[in-house]
Every structure is written in C-alpha cells, then in structure tokens.
Design a protein around this motif. Structure first.
Motif, PDB file in Angstrom:
ATOM      1  N   ASP A   1     117.408  61.642   3.096  1.00 21.12           N
ATOM      2  CA  ASP A   1     118.716  61.358   2.496  1.00 21.12           C
ATOM      3  C   ASP A   1     119.866  61.781   3.412  1.00 21.12           C
ATOM      4  O   ASP A   1     120.878  61.071   3.502  1.00 21.12           O
ATOM      5  N   ARG A   2     119.717  62.922   4.059  1.00 17.31           N
ATOM      6  CA  ARG A   2     120.822  63.526   4.815  1.00 17.31           C
ATOM      7  C   ARG A   2     120.815  63.156   6.291  1.00 17.31           C
ATOM      8  O   ARG A   2     121.843  63.266   6.966  1.00 17.31           O
ATOM      9  N   GLY A   3     119.646  62.744   6.816  1.00 15.14           N
ATOM     10  CA  GLY A   3     119.555  62.334   8.211  1.00 15.14           C
ATOM     11  C   GLY A   3     119.281  63.479   9.173  1.00 15.14           C
ATOM     12  O   GLY A   3     119.201  64.648   8.785  1.00 15.14           O
ATOM     13  N   ILE A   4     119.133  63.124  10.436  1.00 15.38           N
ATOM     14  CA  ILE A   4     118.887  64.081  11.516  1.00 15.38           C
ATOM     15  C   ILE A   4     120.193  64.314  12.272  1.00 15.38           C
ATOM     16  O   ILE A   4     120.925  63.363  12.555  1.00 15.38           O
ATOM     17  N   VAL A   5     120.462  65.559  12.597  1.00 18.58           N
ATOM     18  CA  VAL A   5     121.696  65.918  13.298  1.00 18.58           C
ATOM     19  C   VAL A   5     121.365  66.304  14.735  1.00 18.58           C
ATOM     20  O   VAL A   5     120.546  67.195  14.979  1.00 18.58           O
ATOM     21  N   LEU A   6     121.996  65.631  15.699  1.00 19.77           N
ATOM     22  CA  LEU A   6     121.800  65.927  17.120  1.00 19.77           C
ATOM     23  C   LEU A   6     122.980  66.727  17.654  1.00 19.77           C
ATOM     24  O   LEU A   6     124.138  66.369  17.419  1.00 19.77           O
ATOM     25  N   THR A   7     122.683  67.808  18.394  1.00 18.95           N
ATOM     26  CA  THR A   7     123.717  68.615  19.028  1.00 18.95           C
ATOM     27  C   THR A   7     123.295  68.936  20.460  1.00 18.95           C
ATOM     28  O   THR A   7     122.171  68.662  20.869  1.00 18.95           O
ATOM     29  N   GLY A   8     124.221  69.547  21.213  1.00 19.32           N
ATOM     30  CA  GLY A   8     123.925  69.937  22.591  1.00 19.32           C
ATOM     31  C   GLY A   8     124.339  68.871  23.594  1.00 19.32           C
ATOM     32  O   GLY A   8     124.483  67.688  23.254  1.00 19.32           O
ATOM     33  N   GLY A   9     124.514  69.297  24.835  1.00 20.68           N
ATOM     34  CA  GLY A   9     124.941  68.370  25.879  1.00 20.68           C
ATOM     35  C   GLY A   9     123.969  67.229  26.107  1.00 20.68           C
ATOM     36  O   GLY A   9     124.369  66.088  26.358  1.00 20.68           O
TER      37      GLY A   9
ATOM     38  N   LEU B   1     117.301  56.060  19.663  1.00 20.40           N
ATOM     39  CA  LEU B   1     115.870  56.137  19.971  1.00 20.40           C
ATOM     40  C   LEU B   1     115.133  56.964  18.920  1.00 20.40           C
ATOM     41  O   LEU B   1     114.077  56.550  18.432  1.00 20.40           O
ATOM     42  N   ILE B   2     115.687  58.124  18.556  1.00 25.02           N
ATOM     43  CA  ILE B   2     115.048  58.979  17.554  1.00 25.02           C
ATOM     44  C   ILE B   2     114.998  58.263  16.208  1.00 25.02           C
ATOM     45  O   ILE B   2     113.991  58.305  15.498  1.00 25.02           O
ATOM     46  N   GLU B   3     116.092  57.589  15.858  1.00 28.54           N
ATOM     47  CA  GLU B   3     116.125  56.860  14.590  1.00 28.54           C
ATOM     48  C   GLU B   3     115.091  55.743  14.568  1.00 28.54           C
ATOM     49  O   GLU B   3     114.407  55.523  13.565  1.00 28.54           O
ATOM     50  N   GLN B   4     114.956  55.057  15.688  1.00 27.20           N
ATOM     51  CA  GLN B   4     113.994  53.959  15.781  1.00 27.20           C
ATOM     52  C   GLN B   4     112.557  54.472  15.643  1.00 27.20           C
ATOM     53  O   GLN B   4     111.733  53.862  14.960  1.00 27.20           O
ATOM     54  N   LYS B   5     112.255  55.595  16.265  1.00 31.13           N
ATOM     55  CA  LYS B   5     110.886  56.107  16.287  1.00 31.13           C
ATOM     56  C   LYS B   5     110.498  56.866  15.017  1.00 31.13           C
ATOM     57  O   LYS B   5     109.312  56.949  14.689  1.00 31.13           O
ATOM     58  N   THR B   6     111.479  57.423  14.310  1.00 31.76           N
ATOM     59  CA  THR B   6     111.166  58.216  13.113  1.00 31.76           C
ATOM     60  C   THR B   6     111.491  57.501  11.807  1.00 31.76           C
ATOM     61  O   THR B   6     110.972  57.868  10.754  1.00 31.76           O
ATOM     62  N   GLY B   7     112.389  56.508  11.867  1.00 31.23           N
ATOM     63  CA  GLY B   7     112.808  55.823  10.659  1.00 31.23           C
ATOM     64  C   GLY B   7     113.811  56.614   9.843  1.00 31.23           C
ATOM     65  O   GLY B   7     114.101  56.260   8.698  1.00 31.23           O
ATOM     66  N   VAL B   8     114.355  57.687  10.440  1.00 31.65           N
ATOM     67  CA  VAL B   8     115.327  58.532   9.747  1.00 31.65           C
ATOM     68  C   VAL B   8     116.690  58.369  10.412  1.00 31.65           C
ATOM     69  O   VAL B   8     116.799  58.432  11.642  1.00 31.65           O
ATOM     70  N   SER B   9     117.718  58.171   9.613  1.00 32.57           N
ATOM     71  CA  SER B   9     119.081  58.035  10.138  1.00 32.57           C
ATOM     72  C   SER B   9     119.423  59.236  11.016  1.00 32.57           C
ATOM     73  O   SER B   9     119.206  60.390  10.630  1.00 32.57           O
ATOM     74  N   THR B  10     119.968  58.984  12.205  1.00 27.60           N
ATOM     75  CA  THR B  10     120.233  60.043  13.178  1.00 27.60           C
ATOM     76  C   THR B  10     121.661  59.930  13.693  1.00 27.60           C
ATOM     77  O   THR B  10     122.128  58.835  14.011  1.00 27.60           O
TER      78      THR B  10
END
Length: 374
Positions: A285-293, A303-312
């Motif tokens: 529901d909340r998705g994946i959060v990406l941080t860092g340089g 890419l992460i969204e495509q491979k996991t099926g989770v909104s990123t």
C-alpha cells in the motif's frame, strides 16, 4: 549551551553525522545541513601528522609529494583506520559547532545496519573522544526513514532502501525499529567501477573515477529508455597510451551497470521474502522508499518497481535525508523512550502472551526498539 553574539545563552545543538564512504554530511538542529565534505584526509608520513581533512584534502590529493598519503578511513561502509576516523570526526564536529560552542553537543551517527557490536563500540568511543556529550548510533535505514518524513513510530511496515557509496541497506521499519534487514557492499562506488571496466573492455579506453561518476550522472540509467542519450568521453588509449575520445550511449551504461543494479534488486527481493505478511501488505500500500546518492541513478526506482511489483519512489534530496534523519533522531529518542519504557514493554508482553496481539512482528519491533533506547 552556547553563547550568542549578544552575550546570552542558547541550548546546545544536536548534531547528526552521516559518515559516508565518499562524503560525510553534518546536520544541526535549527540549521539543517551545515557541512558536506569528502571523507578523506592527507597524512604527512615525515611528521606523522594529518595535513588536511575533507575538501582541502580532496583538492590536495592529486598534487602530493612522496612523503604524503591520501587516506579514506571508511571503505564500503567499514571503518578501516580508526585513528584517522576519530580525527576526521572531531574536525567535522568542531566545524559544525563553531568556535562559540559552550556545551558539548549530543551527537547521532548513522551506521550500516550490518555492522558488528565491536564496530559500534569503536564508533561510539571515537565520538566521545571527539567531544560529544552524548552519543546515539542510528541504523541508516531508520535515519533515512526519519529524514524522508516517514513516521517510524506508527505500527505500519515501511521498506527503506538506502543506496550510499559503499553499501546498500534494505530494511523494513515499523514502530521505531528494524524488523527485517539486509546490507550488501554494492552501491554507488560499484557503479563507477563497473562503468570504468566497461569502457576499458569495450572501447579500449582508460578513464578515472571522476570521469566514470560524471558519465553515471549524465547518461547513467538502470532501466531501458525510449530515447538514447549520448556523451563523449576522453581518456587514454590502453593500447597506444595516447589520448582518445569515445562516444557512449545510455544503453551501454545500462548494460555496464546491469550486474550491480541486479544485486541491489536481489537484496530488496530477499528482504521482501522475509517480511511478515501484515507488514508486507503495508508495503504494497505504501510503496518502497529509495534514499542515498546511489538512488539518484536514473531509472533505479523504475527497475525495482518492475522487478518487485511494488510502487517505488526516490525521495527528494536523496543524498541529504540520512544526515537529516540522524540529526533528528536524538530528539525523537528522548521524547519516545519514556513512553515506550513505561507502557510499551508491559502492553506488548501482555498482548503477545494472551495471543491478542494481531501483529507479532510489530510486537517484536517494539521490544527491539525498547532495547535500543535503553
């Protein structure tokens, strides 16, 4: 406390330090990011003293005499030279506090979630030796979540992926603690090295790390693009030794980075597999959060969204959020410790023992959180 210019007193600032493999950032409460410098020093072997730290050391690095040495005390998220790291840390704290500091600051330092207890103790001791009044060590995913604006005290699962220069930390955060986590020594520096190797093998061209990073920023991508971007790169022909120019495309860089980005995706996938069902539902529901340089690499979220099926989603100012979250951690810690200590432990144990707690992972996270705060 510290003196103001008018002669009055004001509370001492809390300081948050993101000790990175390549760069270190310092966050001060009320001011924001007050320092951002390379994590490097120049050491004089004749006098056995440090000649320069941070940006000054970086500028000196390419113009050194034989009696000087460039030292990066942190490699792939691991401290390899504690003496140098301690001096660098002391310098960063003094720069952040300024000359008017009257009282020692509370210092929070972000650390990779996979470091050992011995490494934690060493960092803590170095911070005290550097002038800290009180020291908090914060797992990088927790700091990243706080800096990204995630309310970590709520009983919801949040998946944080922090891609730095030396390490990538992936963690499910809930109720102030880390429930499931993994750390892999694949990150931004590996992107640069992969580009350097590709250019050398496919174009017989030798380029340095600065050139590789520039390529990564301008035409780097982790996912396929409809429109190719191109860039001319200058370097040295590895066969003739003469200067050479080559033209690279964004698709070539995607190919060069495929293995390293794939390792990060596999790490995210592995954490998701170990996540309790209730928290996994929250993440969907909340998705994946990406941080860092490293998260700023174009197409990494896609890419992460495509491979996991989770909104990123890659957060705004991805490079700064760990430092900001680390700086805010001490305040959150002080506010929450009494609440968790007085009611959390008793309530969670009662509900878990009675079988009435609907989220056992959350219960474990609360108990873990209480242990950390103690």
């Amino acid at each position: 406390m510290c003196m103001t210019q008018a002669g009055g007193f004001m509370p001492a600032k809390d300081i948050g330090i993101d000790l990175g493999t390549r760069n270190s950032l310092v966050f001060s409460t009320g001011k924001g990011i007050v320092l951002r410098e390379p994590s490097v020093v120049v050491y004089d072997k004749d006098t056995e003293k440090i000649r320069a730290i941070g940006e000054e050391a970086r500028q000196m690095a390419s113009h050194l005499t034989s009696n000087m040495e460039v030292i990066w005390p942190i490699r792939r998220g691991v401290i390899v030279d504690y003496n140098v790291m301690e001096k660098m840390l002391k310098y960063f704290i003094s720069q952040a506090m300024g000359r008017r500091a009257f009282r020692k600051p509370r210092v929070s330092i972000s650390v990779p979630s996979g470091i050992t207890e011995i490494e934690r103790k060493a960092i803590e001791e170095a911070a005290y030796q550097s002038g800290a009044r009180e020291v908090f060590l914060v797992d990088e995913p927790i700091a990243a979540a706080i800096g990204a604006g995630v309310d970590i005290t709520k009983p919801f699962g949040n998946l944080i992926v922090d891609i730095g220069a030396g390490t990538t930390d992936v963690a499910v955060v809930s109720v102030g603690g880390v429930v499931v986590s993994a750390s892999v020594k694949v990150a931004g520096d590996n992107f640069d090295h992969a580009i350097m190797n590709y250019v050398r093998e496919k174009h017989s061209l030798f380029i340095g790390e600065d050139a590789a990073e520039n390529i990564k920023i301008k035409i780097g991508t982790a996912s396929e693009e409809a429109d190719l971007r191109t860039m001319e790169v200058k370097g040295r022909n590895i066969i003739t030794g003469l200067p050479k120019v080559a033209t690279l495309t964004s698709e070539e860089i995607r190919t060069a980075l495929r293995e390293t980005t794939g390792q990060i995706v596999e790490t995210v996938h592995g954490v998701l597999e170990k996540t309790p069902p209730e928290l996994a539902a929250d993440i969907m529901d909340r998705g994946i959060v990406l941080t860092g340089g490293g998260a700023m690499l174009h197409g990494m979220d896609a890419l992460i969204e495509q491979k996991t099926g989770v909104s990123t989603l890659t957060v705004q100012d991805a490079m700064l959020v760990v430092a900001a979250g680390t700086g805010k951690y001490a305040e959150i810690n002080v506010k929450d410790v009494n609440r968790y200590e007085s009611s959390g432990r008793h309530r969670v144990r009662e509900e878990t023992a009675a079988g009435t707690h609907t989220d056992k992972a959350t219960a474990a996270a609360v108990l873990c959180c209480i242990r950390v705060y103690r």
